[in-house]
Design a protein around this motif. Structure first.
Motif, short mmCIF file in Angstrom:
data_model
loop_
_atom_site.label_atom_id
_atom_site.label_comp_id
_atom_site.label_asym_id
_atom_site.label_seq_id
_atom_site.Cartn_x
_atom_site.Cartn_y
_atom_site.Cartn_z
N UNK A 62 0.77 -1.21 -0.05
CA UNK A 62 0.02 -0.03 0.02
C UNK A 62 0.91 1.29 0.02
N UNK A 63 0.30 2.38 0.00
CA UNK A 63 0.86 3.67 -0.12
C UNK A 63 0.31 4.65 1.16
N UNK A 64 1.23 5.39 1.53
CA UNK A 64 0.93 6.07 2.82
C UNK A 64 0.21 7.38 2.12
N UNK A 65 -0.70 7.88 2.88
CA UNK A 65 -1.56 9.06 2.35
C UNK A 65 -0.66 10.35 1.77
N UNK A 66 0.43 10.38 2.67
CA UNK A 66 1.26 11.82 2.29
C UNK A 66 1.90 11.43 0.95
N UNK A 67 2.11 10.30 0.50
CA UNK A 67 2.73 10.05 -0.66
C UNK A 67 1.87 9.94 -1.89
N UNK A 103 -5.32 8.62 -15.04
CA UNK A 103 -4.57 7.51 -14.29
C UNK A 103 -4.71 8.01 -12.71
N UNK A 104 -5.48 7.00 -11.91
CA UNK A 104 -5.97 7.32 -10.61
C UNK A 104 -5.27 6.19 -9.77
N UNK A 105 -5.09 6.50 -8.59
CA UNK A 105 -4.66 5.52 -7.54
C UNK A 105 -5.62 5.57 -6.13
N UNK A 106 -5.71 4.34 -5.70
CA UNK A 106 -6.32 4.04 -4.55
C UNK A 106 -5.65 3.32 -3.83
N UNK A 107 -5.13 3.70 -2.50
CA UNK A 107 -4.46 2.89 -1.72
C UNK A 107 -4.47 3.41 -0.38
N UNK A 108 -4.07 2.48 0.43
CA UNK A 108 -3.85 2.77 2.07
C UNK A 108 -2.92 1.84 2.36
#
Ligand code: ATP
Ligand code: MG
Length: 137
Positions: A62-67, A103-108
């Protein structure tokens, strides 16, 4: 893989679009913590958008919200120690936008990542081009 059986064609550069897919799949694979986790690649047509969607969903770290807002910045990488250059997504975003796509990203963190590429179908690209040329006349 969960690929739609028949999709309308897209106008574009096949090599550039291949580069988009490879960059996104490599990122997804690099995010997997172990061999028990996977990546799902799917395609579908969204009639209300006149667009094709390519979705790459991973069960990675996953990806940190601040990134999230910085992912496509040139040289942004969290993999510097592993040889990452941070150019993969910058190039991917440029190529998607050159095809009038999104291009869109959804992650946590800990929840995996889902990346969506939406590309206009060739029909809608032609219709938009015809409307622009009619306006110009
Ligand atoms: N599927 C993903 N899961 C988790 N993090 C991701 C994912 N895709 C991208 N990232 C994050 O976005 C950053 C930038 O990605 P990008 O592809 O531009 O560079 P990179 O993978 O670090 O290096 P390169 O692609 O140049 O080898 C990565 O370092 C990572 O932190
Ligand atoms: Mg990369």
């Amino acid at each position: 893989m969960d690929l739609a059986e028949s999709l309308p064609p897209v106008w574009g550069d096949a090599q550039h679009l291949e580069h988009v897919v490879v960059n996104l799949v490599v990122n997804a694979l690099e995010a997997l913590p172990d061999a028990g986790c996977g990546v799902r690649v799917s395609t579908r047509y969204v009639p209300e958008d006149h667009g094709l969607v390519l979705e790459i969903a991973d069960q990675g770290v996953g990806i940190a919200p601040q990134h999230l807002a910085r992912l496509c910045d040139p040289f942004f990488t969290t993999k510097a120690a592993r040889g990452g250059t941070g150019l993969g997504l910058a190039i991917t975003a440029t190529l998607v936008h050159a095809h009038s796509g999104r291009l869109t990203f959804h992650s946590a963190p800990g929840q995996g990542t889902c990346v969506c590429v939406t590309l206009p179908s060739a029909d809608s690209t032609r219709t938009a081009a015809a409307a622009r040329s009619a306006e110009a006349r």
